[in-house]
Every structure is written in C-alpha cells, then in structure tokens.
Design an enzyme around this catalytic site. Structure first.
Site, PDB file in Angstrom:
ATOM      1  CG  HIS A 249      38.096  47.752  38.020  1.00  0.00           C
ATOM      2  ND1 HIS A 249      39.170  47.393  37.240  1.00  0.00           N
ATOM      3  CD2 HIS A 249      37.001  47.490  37.280  1.00  0.00           C
ATOM      4  CE1 HIS A 249      38.742  46.943  36.084  1.00  0.00           C
ATOM      5  NE2 HIS A 249      37.431  46.982  36.072  1.00  0.00           N
TER       6      HIS A 249
ATOM      7  CG  MET B  48      32.739  41.767  33.883  1.00  0.00           C
ATOM      8  SD  MET B  48      32.196  41.118  32.299  1.00  0.00           S
ATOM      9  CE  MET B  48      33.244  42.031  31.196  1.00  0.00           C
TER      10      MET B  48
ATOM     11  CB  SER C 234      41.853  45.192  31.653  1.00  0.00           C
ATOM     12  OG  SER C 234      40.586  45.140  31.070  1.00  0.00           O
TER      13      SER C 234
ATOM     14  N   GLY D 257      31.245  53.003  36.666  1.00  0.00           N
ATOM     15  CA  GLY D 257      32.201  53.937  36.071  1.00  0.00           C
ATOM     16  C   GLY D 257      31.620  54.676  34.877  1.00  0.00           C
TER      17      GLY D 257
HETATM   18  P1  AMP Z   1      34.445  45.920  34.132  1.00  0.00           P
HETATM   19  O1  AMP Z   1      35.151  45.008  35.061  1.00  0.00           O
HETATM   20  O2  AMP Z   1      35.211  46.269  32.905  1.00  0.00           O
HETATM   21  O3  AMP Z   1      33.030  45.454  33.847  1.00  0.00           O
HETATM   22  O4  AMP Z   1      34.287  47.301  34.917  1.00  0.00           O
HETATM   23  C1  AMP Z   1      33.701  47.349  36.183  1.00  0.00           C
HETATM   24  C2  AMP Z   1      33.375  48.777  36.519  1.00  0.00           C
HETATM   25  O5  AMP Z   1      34.568  49.551  36.555  1.00  0.00           O
HETATM   26  C3  AMP Z   1      32.441  49.436  35.495  1.00  0.00           C
HETATM   27  O6  AMP Z   1      31.457  50.194  36.191  1.00  0.00           O
HETATM   28  C4  AMP Z   1      33.396  50.304  34.715  1.00  0.00           C
HETATM   29  O7  AMP Z   1      32.773  51.427  34.120  1.00  0.00           O
HETATM   30  C5  AMP Z   1      34.375  50.733  35.789  1.00  0.00           C
HETATM   31  N1  AMP Z   1      35.638  51.214  35.203  1.00  0.00           N
HETATM   32  C6  AMP Z   1      36.430  50.583  34.303  1.00  0.00           C
HETATM   33  N2  AMP Z   1      37.472  51.368  33.955  1.00  0.00           N
HETATM   34  C7  AMP Z   1      37.341  52.527  34.651  1.00  0.00           C
HETATM   35  C8  AMP Z   1      38.091  53.739  34.724  1.00  0.00           C
HETATM   36  N3  AMP Z   1      39.209  53.939  34.014  1.00  0.00           N
HETATM   37  N4  AMP Z   1      37.641  54.709  35.554  1.00  0.00           N
HETATM   38  C9  AMP Z   1      36.502  54.546  36.280  1.00  0.00           C
HETATM   39  N5  AMP Z   1      35.761  53.429  36.259  1.00  0.00           N
HETATM   40  C10 AMP Z   1      36.163  52.421  35.454  1.00  0.00           C
END
Ligand code: AMP
Length: 286
Positions: free
Chosen positions: A38, A31, A188, A149
């Site tokens: 990420h 997102m 974030s 993640g």
């Molecule tokens: P989001 O943009 O928050 O939907 O996250 C996108 C992807 O990044 C998801 O698969 C999350 O689990 C992964 N993600 C977010 N933070 C981390 C982190 N600290 N370590 C590993 N993966 C992450």
C-alpha cells in the site's frame, strides 16, 4: 496529515487546495491493514502529484459474507502512523453512511464478463461492489490520478474498463506488485500462514517467473500446463491458473491474440487464498 471523516470537510479542504496549488491530486483507495505494498502506492502518488489522498474504507458492498466483513482487520492506529511516516497528506476515513447516503442510487455497470471469471467466479457481486465504491469515492475526491496495485489484477482491469466507459480523464496508474524478499506478493493475509506454509507459498511467484521465461520457448497452453504441473508437484492447492488477455480477461491461447497477456493465479496455502499474477507480454501503446 489531515484526517477527514466527512465528505463535506474533505471537499472543502480539497477545493481550497486546488485554488492555491497545481491541481494534481493523487488518490489511493484502500481498506486499511496497510503494508509496504500500500505504501508503494502512496510513494508513487507523492512522486507524481502535488497532493496525495488515501482513503481507508472497508466496503460492505464487495463482501459476500457478513462474517468476512466483520472479521476484516482494522488496525487504524498503526495505519495512521504508517501513512504519516510515508508523508501522505490527507486521510479520508468515512463511515458507511457517508459513502452510501440513502439518496444516492448505487452506480452499476455491465462489466461485459470481466466480473464473471477468476475471482468473480467464486465471489458473485464482488466486482459490482468494487465498481460502486470506487465510482462513489472518485466522485468525492475528484483526483487527477488514481493509483491501484497490480496485485489485484482483475480489480485493476475492472476499474480501467469503468474509467474507459465513463470517458474519464483520471489517469489510472498500475503500481507493480511489492514482494517479500523471497518473492511472495505482500498481502495482509500472509500473517495467517504457518511457518511451513509461508515457505511453500514461494512456489507461486517461482511458477509465475518461470512462466514469463517459458513463453519464449513454449506456446501459452504449454506454459500454463508447465506452471500448473510445477505447482502440483510442489503440493500446491490451485484454485485457478489462467493466462488471459490483460484487458478483457478472456483466456488467450495465441501470443498474438492480445496486446497485454497476463498470467493470474490463486493458490490456497493453509486455507489462505493467495493471489498473484505476472504480465507476460505488454506492447507499448502510442
Ligand atoms: P486493499 O486495501 O487490499 O483494498 O488494497 C488497496 C490497494 O493496494 C489496491 O489497489 C491493491 O491492489 C494494492 N496492493 C495490495 N497489496 C499490494 C502489493 N503487494 N503490491 C502493490 N499493491 C498492492
């Protein structure tokens, strides 16, 4: 890096790619508001696959609260710079109308309670929205590998279940949590912490690390009680701390009850919900 906003243009590019290269396509749905966590997903995809596609789409169907959706950060310029620097080959940046055209019915799946516990308990409909968007995005991108993640453990378990139900050939890769040097899981949301809150937040990963050690000596119930007591003693405001079957997300009390056992927690610091988890047990399968 190629940037596509239209499904049609992305698919035309991907089918040209598949004709001329090995067909492995790694997909990283996000997102946006990207950080090192990420980028680790991108790195692992690049290591495994011939082509890496990242999408940035702030999915309205997974937000219960319209103001959360409106306030979600959208630093698209810096996201693009980071993806370029990481060597991501394709960025898909669709509009809501592109992801949800009126003539495609919403994909729904009975999640067998995976959506009712932990994050689901306070966010009704959230995981239905996650399933709907990931299903649609996978249908668009048609990847061979999907990188997600471990940070969002419940989300990972939900998508693993969805792919199993679909008998999908897509390989789901669980990418370990990327942490700050002091152990705080990257998110974030961390920028919203005060200086004091930022220091306090390190107790979360400490509690999980200790839990991983404690299971050698204590029962799961005792391990959980010790972690909760440690967090409370350090002034933490716990939303939940659960030790669950890593697939069904049901509470487990016995070490032999499940092949994967995970401790999942959410703690509020400065009013910010901080998610973290640790796999306590994982049997090699096959
Ligand atoms: P989001 O943009 O928050 O939907 O996250 C996108 C992807 O990044 C998801 O698969 C999350 O689990 C992964 N993600 C977010 N933070 C981390 C982190 N600290 N370590 C590993 N993966 C992450």
């Amino acid at each position: 890096m190629y940037l596509f906003k239209k499904v049609e243009d992305l698919q035309a590019y991907l089918s040209r790619h598949q004709k001329t290269h090995t067909p492995s396509i790694g997909y990283v749905p996000t997102m946006g508001a990207l950080h090192q966590g990420h980028l680790e997903l991108i790195r692992q995809s690049k290591e495994t696959c011939a082509l890496t596609v990242c999408s940035i789409f702030v999915n309205p169907t997974q937000f219960g609260d319209a103001s959360d959706l409106d306030n979600y950060p959208r630093p698209i310029e810096t996201d693009i710079e980071q993806l370029e620097a990481a060597g991501c080959e394709v960025l898909f940046l669709p509009s809501v109308a592109e992801v949800y055209p009126q003539d495609i019915a919403a994909f729904r799946l009975d999640l067998q309670g995976l959506d009712q516990t932990m994050e689901g308990a306070s966010r009704p409909g959230h995981f239905d929205g996650v399933v709907q968007v990931v299903h649609r995005l996978l249908d668009i991108v048609q990847p061979s590998h999907l990188f997600m993640g471990q940070k969002d453990y419940q989300q990972f378990a939900v998508i693993k279940y969805m792919l199993q139900q679909m008998r999908s050939a897509i390989q789901l890769v669980r990418v370990p949590i990327v942490r700050e040097e002091d152990g705080l899981a990257m998110s974030s949301r961390n920028v919203r912490l005060s200086e004091i809150g930022r220091k306090q937040a390190t107790y979360i990963s400490k509690a999980l690390r200790q839990a991983k050690k404690d299971v050698a000596e204590y029962t799961l119930e005792e391990t959980k009680a010790r972690a909760v007591a440690f967090l409370i003693a350090n002034g933490m405001d716990i939303d939940y701390f659960e030790i669950v079957d890593g697939d069904t997300l049901k509470s487990v009390s016995d070490w032999d009850d499940a092949p994967i056992i995970t401790a999942c927690t959410v703690v509020q610091v400065d009013g910010v919900r901080l998610l973290d988890n640790k796999v306590l047990k994982e049997l090699e399968v096959g």
